[in-house]
Design a protein around this motif. Structure first.
Motif, PDB file in Angstrom:
ATOM      1  N   ALA A   1       0.820  -1.206   0.000  1.00 37.61           N
ATOM      2  CA  ALA A   1       0.000   0.000   0.000  1.00 37.61           C
ATOM      3  C   ALA A   1       0.856   1.259   0.000  1.00 37.61           C
ATOM      4  N   ALA A   2       1.952   1.250   0.763  1.00 35.37           N
ATOM      5  CA  ALA A   2       2.831   2.423   0.808  1.00 35.37           C
ATOM      6  C   ALA A   2       3.521   2.649  -0.529  1.00 35.37           C
ATOM      7  N   ILE A   3       3.975   1.579  -1.176  1.00 37.69           N
ATOM      8  CA  ILE A   3       4.603   1.709  -2.495  1.00 37.69           C
ATOM      9  C   ILE A   3       3.590   2.218  -3.510  1.00 37.69           C
ATOM     10  N   GLN A   4       2.379   1.668  -3.447  1.00 37.21           N
ATOM     11  CA  GLN A   4       1.336   2.079  -4.377  1.00 37.21           C
ATOM     12  C   GLN A   4       0.980   3.556  -4.193  1.00 37.21           C
ATOM     13  N   ALA A   5       1.051   4.035  -2.951  1.00 33.63           N
ATOM     14  CA  ALA A   5       0.728   5.442  -2.674  1.00 33.63           C
ATOM     15  C   ALA A   5       1.859   6.389  -3.037  1.00 33.63           C
ATOM     16  N   GLY A   6       3.014   5.869  -3.448  1.00 38.22           N
ATOM     17  CA  GLY A   6       4.118   6.716  -3.860  1.00 38.22           C
ATOM     18  C   GLY A   6       5.184   6.949  -2.804  1.00 38.22           C
TER      19      GLY A   6
ATOM     20  N   ALA B   1      15.301 -13.243  -0.499  1.00 35.19           N
ATOM     21  CA  ALA B   1      15.031 -13.398  -1.928  1.00 35.19           C
ATOM     22  C   ALA B   1      13.540 -13.298  -2.214  1.00 35.19           C
ATOM     23  N   TRP B   2      12.774 -13.942  -1.350  1.00 29.00           N
ATOM     24  CA  TRP B   2      11.314 -13.881  -1.528  1.00 29.00           C
ATOM     25  C   TRP B   2      10.804 -12.447  -1.340  1.00 29.00           C
ATOM     26  N   LEU B   3      11.377 -11.724  -0.369  1.00 26.86           N
ATOM     27  CA  LEU B   3      10.968 -10.343  -0.121  1.00 26.86           C
ATOM     28  C   LEU B   3      11.343  -9.446  -1.302  1.00 26.86           C
TER      29      LEU B   3
ATOM     30  N   TYR C   1       8.873  -9.983  -3.988  1.00 25.66           N
ATOM     31  CA  TYR C   1       7.603  -9.353  -3.628  1.00 25.66           C
ATOM     32  C   TYR C   1       7.659  -7.840  -3.896  1.00 25.66           C
ATOM     33  N   VAL C   2       8.763  -7.201  -3.511  1.00 34.53           N
ATOM     34  CA  VAL C   2       8.922  -5.761  -3.747  1.00 34.53           C
ATOM     35  C   VAL C   2       8.919  -5.466  -5.245  1.00 34.53           C
TER      36      VAL C   2
END
Length: 376
Positions: free
Chosen positions: A99-104, A142-144, A147-148
C-alpha cells in the motif's frame, strides 16, 4: 476525512473485507505453528492481540499508508521479540508495504522494510540463543525482493493506467471546447446574417409604411421568413448541446446546396449577388464551412462595405475548394471590423485551409479561402 468520504462505499471488499477475513485465518495458523516449532513461545492472549492488531491497522491503509506500515512493523517486531513463532503475523506488514509503495512513498517504505528485516533477524537470533539459519534468511530475503519487485510492477501499471485515463479526460475536455467553439461560430454566423437582414428590411418597412404599403408589406414578409429561418437554425444548433430534438430536421442542412436561398435573402436586402459555383461533391465539413464563409462575407458586405454588388465564385481545384467573395464597396478602408473575419479564418484553419482578405484588384473588398478536400 476527505479520504473516508471518497472511499465510504468504493472498494469495500479490497479495503475492509480482506483484513477482517485474514484475522481468523491468522489465529488458526498461529495456534498450530508450535506443533512444528516447539521451541517457540506458545500463543497466549497477548499474542492474539498482536495478531489482530495488524489487520486492524490495514483498515485505514488507504488514508494513512506510512503510519500503517510503521504500525504493522512495530507489531511484527514486538511479536518476534516476545518469542512467538514467525508466521502469518508478517502478512499485514507485507500488505502495508504494498500500500505504501502504491501510494508513492517508495523510499520511506524501503527504509522501514530494511530496518524491520534487520531488527527481525536480530530478534530471531536473540530469541534462539544466537543461532540464525542463514539459508532460511537468504530465502526470506530473496522472496521479499521478488515481492517488492512485484509491487513496483503493479505501481508502474497503475500509473500508466492513470496517465492514460488523464489523457482521455484531457482529450474529452479539448473536444468539448472545440465543439463549443464550433457552436459559437455557428451562432455568430446565424445571428450576423439574419439579424442584419431583419434590420435592413425593418428600415425599409418603416420608410415605406405610408408611401408604399405594398412594398412595406413585402419587407415585413421577408422579416417573418428570415426570423423563422433563424429560429429553426438556432434550434438545430443548440439541440446539439441539449439533445432534445425528438424528430429529424425538416429544413435542409446548411451547405452550398442552399446557397441560392442565401443569395435571394441578400438580393431582397438590396445587394445584387452574382454566384458561380462548380458542381462538386464535398465532404460535409467542407460544405458547411464554405457556406458559412460565403454567408459571413456577404453579411459583412451589407453591414460594412456600403456595396451594391457582390460576386461569389466557388471553384474546385486539385485537392482543394477555392472560395472568392468580392464587392464594389469602400475597399480596405471600410473593411469589416469585429469577429467575422477571425471566425472565417478559424473555420478554414480547422480544416487545414487558409483564408486571406484585403482590397480587391478593381476596388472594393475581397475574401479568398482555400479548403483542402483530401482528409477533410
Amino acid at each position: 476525512m476527505d479520504w473516508f468520504r471518497e472511499h465510504a462505499w468504493r472498494g469495500v471488499g479490497h479495503t475492509l473485507l480482506l483484513p477482517l477475513v485474514w484475522i481468523p485465518v491468522a489465529l488458526v495458523a498461529a495456534r498450530n505453528i508450535p506443533q512444528w516449532v516447539p521451541l517457540q513461545r506458545p500463543l497466549d492472549a497477548l499474542g492474539v492481540v498482536l495478531i489482530v492488531l495488524g489487520p486492524l491497522f490495514l483498515l485505514v491503509r488507504g488514508a494513512l499508508p506510512r503510519e500503517v506500515l510503521v504500525g504493522c512493523a512495530v507489531v511484527l517486531l514486538t511479536y518476534l521479540g516476545l518469542g512467538y513463532a514467525f508466521g502469518p503475523v508478517v502478512v499485514p506488514s507485507l500488505i502495508a508495504l504494498a500500500a505504501a509503495i502504491q501510494a508513492g512513498h517508495r523510499r520511506f517504505a524501503y527504509g522501514v522494510t530494511v530496518a524491520t528485516v534487520g531488527l527481525g533477524l536480530l530478534l530471531q537470533a536473540t530469541t534462539r540463543g544466537g543461532v540464525v539459519s542463514w539459508e532460511g534468511s537468504a530465502l526470506l530475503l530473496a522472496w521479499l525482493a521478488a515481492y517488492v519487485a512485484g509491487c513496483e510492477l503493479w505501481r508502474a501499471r497503475t500509473e500508466r493506467l492513470a496517465q492514460a485515463r488523464a489523457a482521455r479526460e484531457e482529450t474529452a475536455r479539448r473536444q468539448a471546447g472545440e465543439e463549443r467553439l464550433r457552436i459559437a461560430r455557428e451562432l455568430h454566423d446565424l445571428l450576423g446574417h439574419h439579424v442584419s437582414l431583419i434590420n435592413v428590411q425593418a428600415g425599409v418597412a418603416l420608410y415605406l409604411m405610408d408611401s408604399d404599403p405594398e412594398q412595406a408589406r413585402g419587407a415585413l414578409a421577408t422579416i417573418k421568413q428570415s426570423s423563422g429561418e433563424l429560429l429553426r437554425e438556432m434550434r438545430a444548433t443548440l439541440g446539439v448541446l441539449r439533445g432534445v430534438d425528438e424528430e429529424p430536421p425538416r429544413a435542409p442542412t446548411a451547405g452550398l446546396a442552399v446557397l441560392g436561398g442565401l443569395v435571394a435573402d441578400n438580393e431582397a436586402a438590396g445587394l445584387s449577388v452574382e454566384s458561380v459555383v462548380d458542381d462538386v461533391d464535398l465532404p460535409a465539413g467542407v460544405d458547411l464551412a464554405a457556406y458559412r464563409i460565403v454567408q459571413e462575407s456577404l453579411t459583412n458586405v451589407r453591414k460594412h462595405a456600403g456595396a451594391t454588388r457582390a460576386t461569389v465564385r466557388i471553384t474546385a481545384e486539385p485537392g482543394a475548394l477555392r472560395i472568392v467573395v468580392e464587392d464594389d464597396g469602400r475597399g480596405a478602408a471600410g473593411g469589416p471590423p469585429g469577429n467575422g473575419l477571425a471566425g472565417m479564418r478559424e473555420r478554414a484553419a480547422a480544416l487545414g485551409g487558409t483564408l486571406v482578405h484585403g482590397p480587391a484588384p478593381g476596388g472594393g473588398f475581397r475574401v479568398e479561402a482555400r479548403l483542402p478536400l483530401e482528409d477533410a
